[in-house]
Design an enzyme around this catalytic site. Structure first.
Site, short mmCIF file in Angstrom:
data_model
loop_
_atom_site.label_atom_id
_atom_site.label_comp_id
_atom_site.label_asym_id
_atom_site.label_seq_id
_atom_site.Cartn_x
_atom_site.Cartn_y
_atom_site.Cartn_z
N TYR A 83 -4.19 4.56 8.73
CA TYR A 83 -4.17 3.30 7.97
C TYR A 83 -4.94 2.21 8.72
O TYR A 83 -5.79 1.53 8.14
CB TYR A 83 -2.71 2.88 7.77
CG TYR A 83 -2.50 1.64 6.92
CD1 TYR A 83 -2.49 1.72 5.53
CD2 TYR A 83 -2.29 0.39 7.50
CE1 TYR A 83 -2.28 0.59 4.75
CE2 TYR A 83 -2.08 -0.74 6.73
CZ TYR A 83 -2.07 -0.64 5.35
OH TYR A 83 -1.86 -1.76 4.58
N SER A 111 -5.73 -5.66 5.44
CA SER A 111 -4.39 -5.78 6.02
C SER A 111 -4.52 -6.53 7.34
O SER A 111 -5.60 -6.57 7.94
CB SER A 111 -3.81 -4.38 6.28
OG SER A 111 -2.70 -4.45 7.14
P1 NAD Z 1 2.30 -0.53 -3.47
O1 NAD Z 1 2.65 0.81 -2.95
O2 NAD Z 1 3.34 -1.36 -4.10
O3 NAD Z 1 1.06 -0.44 -4.45
C1 NAD Z 1 -0.06 0.34 -4.14
C2 NAD Z 1 -0.77 0.66 -5.42
O4 NAD Z 1 -1.90 1.51 -5.16
C3 NAD Z 1 0.13 1.44 -6.38
O5 NAD Z 1 -0.02 0.91 -7.68
C4 NAD Z 1 -0.42 2.86 -6.30
O6 NAD Z 1 -0.21 3.61 -7.46
C5 NAD Z 1 -1.90 2.55 -6.09
N1 NAD Z 1 -2.65 3.73 -5.63
C6 NAD Z 1 -2.41 4.50 -4.55
N2 NAD Z 1 -3.29 5.52 -4.51
C7 NAD Z 1 -4.11 5.37 -5.57
C8 NAD Z 1 -5.21 6.10 -6.09
N3 NAD Z 1 -5.67 7.20 -5.46
N4 NAD Z 1 -5.81 5.66 -7.22
C9 NAD Z 1 -5.37 4.56 -7.86
N5 NAD Z 1 -4.31 3.84 -7.42
C10 NAD Z 1 -3.69 4.25 -6.30
O7 NAD Z 1 1.67 -1.32 -2.23
P2 NAD Z 1 1.26 -2.85 -2.06
O8 NAD Z 1 2.07 -3.39 -0.96
O9 NAD Z 1 1.24 -3.55 -3.35
O10 NAD Z 1 -0.22 -2.64 -1.49
C11 NAD Z 1 -1.38 -3.05 -2.16
C12 NAD Z 1 -2.49 -3.15 -1.13
O11 NAD Z 1 -2.13 -4.14 -0.16
C13 NAD Z 1 -2.74 -1.87 -0.36
O12 NAD Z 1 -4.13 -1.70 -0.13
C14 NAD Z 1 -2.02 -2.11 0.96
O13 NAD Z 1 -2.56 -1.36 2.03
C15 NAD Z 1 -2.25 -3.60 1.13
N6 NAD Z 1 -1.30 -4.25 2.04
C16 NAD Z 1 0.03 -4.36 1.73
C17 NAD Z 1 0.88 -4.98 2.63
C18 NAD Z 1 2.34 -5.15 2.36
O14 NAD Z 1 3.09 -5.58 3.27
N7 NAD Z 1 2.85 -4.84 1.17
C19 NAD Z 1 0.39 -5.46 3.84
C20 NAD Z 1 -0.96 -5.32 4.13
C21 NAD Z 1 -1.80 -4.71 3.22
#
Ligand code: NAD
Length: 261
Positions: free
Chosen positions: A158, A145
């Protein structure tokens, strides 16, 4: 499209929604075979698998908790049983909990760190053990991130976990470079996914987030998936240990954008 990805086998954790789902679709467009992991959303994972197949790839869904060693082993075994090998492992699953740090419970801290950091370690360890045993020049991509770099008050667990993912990525990259195994991270900025749905539904919070992005817009999951495809491909063959920020410039200190300071 990257022709060297055709037929490659990938595990994507947290592939049932958001960025993981978009990576699954993109890997389908690259004609790859994808193990789509989900924790609870089997319907979302099924949709992701259907998108992979509709775009010319192969896919299987599997329920597993990335915070457990058994869960990660199951993901590897599923790749081997269905597709015979493993080439790319994407540690994408993640979650966040907001609380002032003096009120953050140990339970909440442990939950975030166990999924966002320990889960990445366990996934990487599982993939590395396989790559080493097979003398395979595998590829690992960790979803970090912008908050591996930018402090984030009220999201201490986080930010700490993602900061850990940065050095975990760099350390593993260095440790296994001699084996031809590449390990990189992606640092998304503000991306339009379910993790942000509540925040972005509030116009004031949406506008405030956009104001922190020099490019003046929220990113799409597909823009992050494009980075994952590049890192997975041989087009990035001399790249290891980096975090590829896909953030519209969010890590460029946007408070200075009009020449203040
Ligand atoms: P999201 O909530 O849409 O998806 C997250 C996914 O992780 C979901 O499918 C959820 O079921 C899965 N997950 C959570 N805990 C789990 C577990 N214990 N076992 C298996 N799966 C699990 O979020 P996203 O935005 O798609 O995020 C994906 C990644 O990107 C994450 O690591 C998040 O920290 C990172 N990220 C997202 C953003 C953003 O703005 N969306 C920014 C920076 C980083």
């Amino acid at each position: 499209m990257y022709t060297d990805l055709n037929g490659k086998v990938a595990v994507i954790t947290g592939g049932s929604k958001g960025i993981g789902k978009a990576i699954a679709k993109r890997f389908g467009q690259e004609k790859m075979a994808v193990v789509v992991n989900y924790n609870s959303d089997s319907k979302g994972a099924q949709e992701a698998a259907e998108q992979v197949i509709a775009n010319g790839g192969q896919a299987v869904t599997v329920q597993a908790d990335v915070a457990t060693e058994a869960g990660n082993q199951l993901l590897l075994q599923t790749a081997l049983d269905h597709f015979g090998t493993l080439d790319i492992w994407v540690n994408n699953a993640g979650m966040e909990i907001q609380a002032p740090t003096h009120e953050l419970t140990l339970e909440a801290w442990n939950k975030v760190v166990t999924i966002d950091q320990t889960g990445v370690f366990l996934g990487a360890k599982t993939a590395l053990a396989y790559f080493k045993a097979q003398h395979k020049k595998g590829n690992i991509i960790n979803m970090s991130s912008v908050h591996e770099q930018i402090p984030w008050p009220t999201f201490a667990s986080y930010a700490a976990a993602k900061g850990g993912v940065k050095l975990l990525t760099q350390t593993i990259a260095m440790e296994y470079a001699k084996d031809g195994i590449r390990v990189n991270a992606i640092g998304p900025g503000a991306i339009n996914t379910p993790i942000n749905a509540e925040k972005f539904a509030d116009q004031a919070q949406y506008d405030q987030t956009v104001s922190m992005v020099p490019m003046n817009r929220i990113g799409t999951p597909e823009e992050v998936a494009a980075g994952a495809a590049w890192l997975a491909s041989e087009e990035s063959s001399y790249v290891t240990g980096i975090t590829l920020f896909i953030d519209g410039g969010m890590t460029l200190y946007p408070a200075f954008k009009d020449g203040q300071g």
